[in-house]
Structure formats: C-alpha cells, structure tokens
Design an enzyme around this catalytic site. Structure first.
Site, PDB file in Angstrom:
ATOM      1  N   PRO A  86     -12.963   3.216  45.029  1.00  0.00           N
ATOM      2  CA  PRO A  86     -13.784   3.082  43.819  1.00  0.00           C
ATOM      3  C   PRO A  86     -13.194   3.849  42.637  1.00  0.00           C
ATOM      4  CG  PRO A  86     -15.127   3.664  45.720  1.00  0.00           C
ATOM      5  CD  PRO A  86     -13.698   3.829  46.134  1.00  0.00           C
ATOM      6  N   GLU A 113     -15.796   9.311  53.124  1.00  0.00           N
ATOM      7  CA  GLU A 113     -15.951   9.641  51.692  1.00  0.00           C
ATOM      8  C   GLU A 113     -14.639   9.495  50.938  1.00  0.00           C
ATOM      9  OE1 GLU A 113     -19.442   9.531  52.593  1.00  0.00           O
ATOM     10  OE2 GLU A 113     -18.925   9.913  50.474  1.00  0.00           O
ATOM     11  N   ARG A 151      -3.576 -16.495  46.679  1.00  0.00           N
ATOM     12  CA  ARG A 151      -3.718 -17.732  45.896  1.00  0.00           C
ATOM     13  C   ARG A 151      -2.576 -17.918  44.912  1.00  0.00           C
ATOM     14  NH1 ARG A 151      -7.123 -18.442  42.583  1.00  0.00           N
ATOM     15  NH2 ARG A 151      -7.874 -20.563  42.913  1.00  0.00           N
ATOM     16  N   ASP A 166      -6.729 -20.974  36.747  1.00  0.00           N
ATOM     17  CA  ASP A 166      -8.065 -20.428  37.010  1.00  0.00           C
ATOM     18  C   ASP A 166      -8.751 -19.986  35.730  1.00  0.00           C
ATOM     19  OD1 ASP A 166      -7.489 -18.502  40.058  1.00  0.00           O
ATOM     20  OD2 ASP A 166      -7.912 -20.611  39.674  1.00  0.00           O
TER      21      ASP A 166
HETATM   22  C1  4FV Z   1     -14.129   0.347  47.216  1.00  0.00           C
HETATM   23  C2  4FV Z   1     -14.369  -0.349  46.022  1.00  0.00           C
HETATM   24  C3  4FV Z   1     -15.138   1.038  48.035  1.00  0.00           C
HETATM   25  C4  4FV Z   1     -15.834   3.889  49.392  1.00  0.00           C
HETATM   26  C5  4FV Z   1     -16.231   4.702  50.563  1.00  0.00           C
HETATM   27  C6  4FV Z   1     -15.025   2.774  51.282  1.00  0.00           C
HETATM   28  C7  4FV Z   1     -15.608   2.531  49.935  1.00  0.00           C
HETATM   29  C8  4FV Z   1     -15.534   4.105  51.711  1.00  0.00           C
HETATM   30  N1  4FV Z   1     -12.827   0.271  47.489  1.00  0.00           N
HETATM   31  N2  4FV Z   1     -13.170  -0.850  45.610  1.00  0.00           N
HETATM   32  N3  4FV Z   1     -15.518  -0.546  45.386  1.00  0.00           N
HETATM   33  N4  4FV Z   1     -14.682   1.761  49.095  1.00  0.00           N
HETATM   34  O1  4FV Z   1     -16.330   0.957  47.744  1.00  0.00           O
HETATM   35  O2  4FV Z   1     -12.258  -0.461  46.501  1.00  0.00           O
HETATM   36  O3  4FV Z   1     -14.479   4.956  51.950  1.00  0.00           O
END
Ligand code: 4FV
Length: 225
Positions: A86, A113, A151, A166
């Site tokens: 994230p 985490e 793709r 696209d």
């Molecule tokens: C995520 C996202 C995501 C975070 C905690 C996996 C999670 C656990 N990865 N884009 N949105 N990963 O939520 O790429 O580790």
C-alpha cells in the site's frame, strides 16, 4: 516474459493462473509464471519468516533473511524486482505497459504488517500499490499486476491492438457505451448510429460518449481531440 512470484501462500495462485487468457498465454509460452514459497528460504528449524516490529507496534513483519534469499535465488542482471505494498506508487495502465517490456519480473508479495525495510533497500527496484485500501495479503495485488501486464505481451490478446486501445490508454478517456445483440433488449434499443455502418459518425458518437463518461466519472474535462 518470465514472472517469478514470491509469497508465503503459493497455493493462492492456483485459480487465476489456471483459466482463460492467463492459462493460454502460459501454454503458448508467451509468459512463464513461477510460484516461489518464501518459507523455503527460512533459516531456522522452525522455518520462521515473521517477527515482531522493533519499536513496538501491532502485528508481525516479514523477516529480511528469507525474503532476500528468495529474491537472490531467482534474480539476474535483467531482473526487475517489484514489491506490492500500500506504500507503493499506484498502479496505472502506463506502468503495466512499461513493465510488460521487461524479460524477467520478480514480484514480492507482502504479508502481515509488511516487510523489514532492509529488503527494500537491498533488493527492491520499485514499490507498487494496486489501490489505496489494505488487503489481507499481498497475493491478490500480484495477481492483479500479472494479469494487467500480461495483456500487453504481444500475442496474448486475440487482436493485436486491444491492450493499447484500452480505456485509460488513449488519452486517459473512459470507454464509450458498448452494445451487442439483440438490437432491442427489454424495450431498450441499440443507438441508431451504431447500426448505420457510417464509421465517421460512429467514431464521433463514441468520442462524444467517451468524453461524457470521463467527465461524469472523473469530474475532469477531457482534453479536446
Ligand atoms: C496492497 C495494496 C495491500 C497490506 C498488508 C498485504 C496488504 C498485507 N498491496 N497494493 N493495496 N497489501 O493491501 O499492494 O501485508
């Protein structure tokens, strides 16, 4: 193109890569996907891959050792290492097309985490997020990224131009409404212009509708063509 996916749940990928376009692309040798279990690179007899964060805080973190060993077990000079998190740059079609030009991608799936920062400092080329929300595991983002990149690999999509045609690809415009048979469905008819075979009128109608949709969804005024 070869894609090595490093995760703690290789079994997670059974479904998506065993059907439809991704399955065919592998059978045609257009892409090669390898699922690598990071736990195989755990150093201690308990096969430990996670531990508590220094400085306190909730949950567990992936330890550096097994992750770095797993990456180095497949990494070569033309590998591109992508960590799905994230905290990464939000994925775009442009980034998917760019990554599709690499011959070897290594996708590192986050769990718990997150991972020890030293893995990122030592081995990760770029961090990518599939969106501003938190998932239960990092396998899903790796599936999304693999699908979106595949793709763009020549030969994967039936007709060559599809991926580059696209929405998002062309000037960031969303696609116009699309219709197929029957001509009338529940008293809703297909727009006349689409039945007339007049390509210019059809292209103009689609452009206008595409701009309307883009304005409606993004609130932005699309650029004049
Ligand atoms: C995520 C996202 C995501 C975070 C905690 C996996 C999670 C656990 N990865 N884009 N949105 N990963 O939520 O790429 O580790």
């Amino acid at each position: 193109m070869r894609i090595d996916i490093l995760s703690l749940f290789p079994e997670y990928f059974q479904g998506p890569f065993a059907v439809s376009i991704l399955k065919r692309a592998q059978e045609q040798g257009l892409i090669e996907i390898n699922l690598i279990d990071i736990r195989r690179f755990a150093e201690d007899k308990h096969k430990r891959v996670d531990d508590r964060p220094y400085g306190g805080g909730p949950g567990m973190l992936m330890m550096p050792g097994p992750c770095v060993k797993a990456i180095r077990s497949v990494k070569s000079k033309n590998s591109r290492v992508v960590y799905l998190t994230p905290q990464g740059k939000t994925l775009t079609a442009g980034k998917c097309e760019e990554l599709s030009e690499h011959t070897h991608l290594i996708l590192l799936c986050g769990h718990y985490e997150g991972i020890d920062q030293r893995v990122i400092d030592l081995e990760v080329d770029e961090e990518i997020s599939i969106g501003s929300y938190v998932l239960t595991n990092g396998c899903l983002p790796a599936i999304v990224l693999t699908d979106a990149i595949t793709r763009f690999v020549p030969g994967v999509l039936g007709h060559k131009e599809a991926a580059s045609k696209d929405s998002f690809q062309e000037e960031g415009l969303l696609e116009a409404p699309q219709y197929t048979r029957p001509e009338e469905f529940e008293k809703i008819a297909v727009p006349e212009v689409l039945l007339g075979g007049h390509h210019k009128k059809i292209a103009d109608w689609r452009r206008k509708k595409s701009e309307e949709k883009t304005r409606q969804v993004t609130g932005q005024q699309p650029l004049p063509n």
